[in-house]
Motif scaffolding. Structure first.
Motif, short mmCIF file in Angstrom:
data_model
loop_
_atom_site.label_atom_id
_atom_site.label_comp_id
_atom_site.label_asym_id
_atom_site.label_seq_id
_atom_site.Cartn_x
_atom_site.Cartn_y
_atom_site.Cartn_z
N LEU A 158 0.83 -1.21 0.00
CA LEU A 158 0.00 0.00 0.00
C LEU A 158 0.87 1.26 0.00
CD1 LEU A 158 -2.86 -0.86 2.54
CD2 LEU A 158 -3.06 -0.58 0.07
N VAL A 159 1.90 1.25 0.80
CA VAL A 159 2.79 2.41 0.85
C VAL A 159 3.49 2.62 -0.49
CG1 VAL A 159 4.83 3.37 1.95
CG2 VAL A 159 3.10 2.22 3.34
N VAL A 160 3.98 1.51 -1.05
CA VAL A 160 4.66 1.60 -2.35
C VAL A 160 3.71 2.12 -3.42
CG1 VAL A 160 5.77 0.26 -4.17
CG2 VAL A 160 6.36 -0.17 -1.79
N ALA A 161 2.47 1.60 -3.42
CA ALA A 161 1.48 2.05 -4.42
C ALA A 161 1.20 3.54 -4.26
CB ALA A 161 0.19 1.25 -4.26
N ALA A 162 1.09 4.01 -3.01
CA ALA A 162 0.83 5.43 -2.78
C ALA A 162 1.99 6.29 -3.25
CB ALA A 162 0.56 5.67 -1.29
N VAL A 163 3.21 5.85 -2.93
CA VAL A 163 4.39 6.63 -3.33
C VAL A 163 4.54 6.66 -4.85
CG1 VAL A 163 6.91 6.70 -3.21
CG2 VAL A 163 5.58 6.23 -1.15
N LEU A 164 4.36 5.49 -5.49
CA LEU A 164 4.52 5.44 -6.94
C LEU A 164 3.40 6.15 -7.69
CD1 LEU A 164 5.80 1.78 -7.52
CD2 LEU A 164 7.08 3.92 -7.71
N GLY A 165 2.26 6.36 -7.02
CA GLY A 165 1.18 7.08 -7.69
C GLY A 165 1.58 8.48 -8.11
N VAL A 166 2.52 9.08 -7.38
CA VAL A 166 2.96 10.45 -7.69
C VAL A 166 3.75 10.51 -9.00
CG1 VAL A 166 4.30 12.42 -6.91
CG2 VAL A 166 2.91 11.13 -5.27
N PRO A 167 4.88 9.78 -9.14
CA PRO A 167 5.63 9.89 -10.40
C PRO A 167 4.90 9.28 -11.59
CG PRO A 167 6.60 8.21 -8.99
CD PRO A 167 5.59 8.93 -8.16
N VAL A 168 4.14 8.21 -11.38
CA VAL A 168 3.43 7.60 -12.50
C VAL A 168 2.37 8.55 -13.07
CG1 VAL A 168 1.83 5.76 -13.15
CG2 VAL A 168 3.87 5.21 -11.82
N SER A 169 1.59 9.17 -12.19
CA SER A 169 0.58 10.11 -12.66
C SER A 169 1.23 11.35 -13.28
CB SER A 169 -0.36 10.50 -11.52
OG SER A 169 0.36 11.04 -10.43
N ALA A 170 2.35 11.78 -12.73
CA ALA A 170 3.06 12.92 -13.32
C ALA A 170 3.57 12.56 -14.72
CB ALA A 170 4.22 13.34 -12.43
N ALA A 171 4.08 11.33 -14.89
CA ALA A 171 4.52 10.89 -16.21
C ALA A 171 3.36 10.82 -17.19
CB ALA A 171 5.21 9.54 -16.10
N ALA A 172 2.20 10.33 -16.71
CA ALA A 172 1.02 10.27 -17.57
C ALA A 172 0.57 11.67 -17.97
CB ALA A 172 -0.11 9.53 -16.84
N PHE A 173 0.60 12.60 -17.02
CA PHE A 173 0.24 13.98 -17.33
C PHE A 173 1.19 14.55 -18.38
CE2 PHE A 173 0.50 18.54 -16.82
CZ PHE A 173 -0.82 18.94 -16.65
N LEU B 226 -7.93 -3.80 -5.45
CA LEU B 226 -8.70 -2.57 -5.53
C LEU B 226 -8.21 -1.51 -4.55
CD1 LEU B 226 -11.09 -1.00 -6.66
CD2 LEU B 226 -12.56 -2.12 -4.99
N VAL B 227 -7.89 -1.90 -3.33
CA VAL B 227 -7.50 -0.92 -2.32
C VAL B 227 -6.24 -0.14 -2.72
CG1 VAL B 227 -6.77 -0.59 0.07
CG2 VAL B 227 -8.67 -2.12 -0.46
N PRO B 228 -5.12 -0.81 -3.05
CA PRO B 228 -3.96 -0.03 -3.50
C PRO B 228 -4.21 0.69 -4.82
CG PRO B 228 -3.54 -2.39 -3.71
CD PRO B 228 -4.80 -2.24 -2.93
N GLY B 229 -5.05 0.10 -5.68
CA GLY B 229 -5.35 0.76 -6.95
C GLY B 229 -6.10 2.06 -6.75
#
Length: 445
Positions: free
Chosen positions: A29-44, A204-207
């Motif tokens: 869960l922590v890894v998913a939360a942390v990676l959500g930042v750079p992945v979404s920034a890359a998608a943007f 679903l939860v980490p997603g």
């Protein structure tokens, strides 16, 4: 009670939620939360680059060459170049540059990091040069590959199950706001992958966590850069009246029509794909030329802009709805036919997602039918979107959500009609879709 390995009760070993109670799941869960930042920034960043390149090649370049506007023929050479670049990418870079859109939006498992350059380059070329596909499938693959690559880089022995969950979370983050809401993106991914049971809860939860963080990043970057969030929105739609008997009759008609049109698009795309695969470079270049010619014919025949046929339709959908009263039923029908044909041809050789062109074609068709008695504009729009989406994606729940949540407050009013149209289209498409060869062979003679 029989014992399992190590003397533990077998029922405990089969506890589907055992993983959730472990410390490792908290780490995931922590890894998913942390990676959500750079992945979404890359998608943007990817979506911003696509938008800038589209403006450069279709607006700035013609003006720089002395044209008053974008000529109707402009897309023909650009899409030929796009076909060449995509074909060379598929041929020479690792992987197949992403999944084949003619085969639908399907779960392809984890994306290998080594395949990311091919996926990104093919999608960037397809989207920026005007081919009729959307960014959702490439973003799903890119989000998964980036997340998995990051955890493997940080810890080479990261558990396989954890890497799979993190990869799915990366996909959630990458498409967090693309369809207008993180929830729609989540339902799209879950329904396309077929995840269910206890596994659904674990993924679903980490997603959702990654998607929520991704939505915040998209919003923040959109505000900071002034570029917006690249989120699908329909703007103001006309007020919808309560469903009546005529509306339910139109739901049947639209469901049947969307199933027939969607099946035709799918079959044309698959037939052309077989030919393109045999002669990759020549076939993809010719596909690009044909799409450009379809846009040229539409523009010359109606006096409207080629952009209505080109691109995914994401940015063109809101203007179409706001100006729909200025379109005749014939013009909207021609637009629907041209968009559908360009959509089918593009899927044969290019790389991208099938969602947004289905949305646009369904919306244009529903608006065309709303000129006829007994069908309101918003009801026709919503039913067209839902019925065409399910015809192309075979994801009924996602199709209903897309058609109703995007409408806004009036979505609740038209949801019964949308459900009927989606169910009719879905069942008829399944009836019209040929069974796989293996399935036919298993049937008794």
């Amino acid at each position: 009670m029989p014992d399992g390995p190590g003397g533990r009760p077998e029922t405990a070993a089969k506890d589907p939620y055992a993983l959730v109670r472990t410390r490792g799941y908290v780490i995931v869960l922590v890894v998913a939360a942390v990676l959500g930042v750079p992945v979404s920034a890359a998608a943007f960043g990817f979506l911003a680059l696509v938008s800038e390149l589209q403006s450069l090649v279709y607006t700035d370049l013609p003006k720089g060459l002395g044209f008053d506007g974008t000529p109707s023929w402009w897309a023909v050479p650009l899409l030929a170049i796009a076909g060449l670049l995509v074909a060379l990418t598929i041929r020479h870079l690792p992987g197949t540059a992403g999944h084949k859109p003619a085969e639908g939006l399907v779960a392809t498992g984890q994306t290998r990091p080594v395949d990311l350059p091919g996926i990104a380059l093919a999608a960037l070329t397809t989207l920026s040069l005007g081919a009729v596909l959307g960014p959702e499938a490439p973003l799903i693959a890119l989000g998964s590959g980036l997340a998995i690559g990051a955890v493997r880089l940080a810890k080479r022995d990261f558990p396989k199950e954890g890497a799979e969950v993190v990869g799915v979370a990366g996909s959630f983050a990458a498409v967090s706001t693309l369809l207008g809401s993180p929830l729609i993106g989540a339902f799209l991914l879950m329904e396309a992958s077929g995840i269910g049971g206890a596994m659904l809860g674990m993924v679903l939860v980490p997603g959702l966590l990654a998607a929520g963080i991704g939505a915040l990043i998209f919003t923040g970057l959109g505000s900071w850069t002034g570029l917006g969030t690249y989120s699908l929105g329909l703007g103001d739609v006309p007020h919808a009246s309560r469903p009546d008997l005529a509306g339910f009759g139109w739901a049947l008609v639209i469901g049947i029509a969307a199933a027939l049109v969607g099946t035709a698009i799918h079959r044309v795309a698959l037939v052309l794909q077989d030919r393109v695969d045999r002669r990759r470079v020549v076939g993809t270049v010719l596909a690009g030329v044909v799409v450009g010619l379809i846009a040229l014919v539409y523009a010359e025949g109606t006096g409207n802009d080629i952009s209505e046929v080109l691109y995914s339709g994401q940015d063109q959908l809101a203007p179409l709805i706001s100006a729909s009263t200025g379109y005749s039923a014939v013009t909207l029908a021609v637009l629907t036919a041209c968009k559908a044909l360009a959509y089918a041809v593009t899927m044969s050789g290019f790389r991208g997602g099938p969602v947004f062109p289905a949305l646009f074609a369904g919306a244009a068709g529903g608006l065309a039918l709303s000129h006829l008695p007994g069908l309101g504009t918003t009801a026709g729009l919503a039913m067209g979107i839902g019925a065409m989406c399910v015809a192309m994606l075979k994801l009924p729940l996602t199709s209903v959500l897309l058609a109703t949540l995007l409408i806004g407050s009036d979505g609740v009013t038209v949801v019964p009609l949308v459900i009927v149209a989606v169910v009719v289209s879905y069942v008829l498409v399944l009836r019209l879709t040929p069974k796989p060869v293996a399935a036919r062979a298993e049937q008794p003679a």
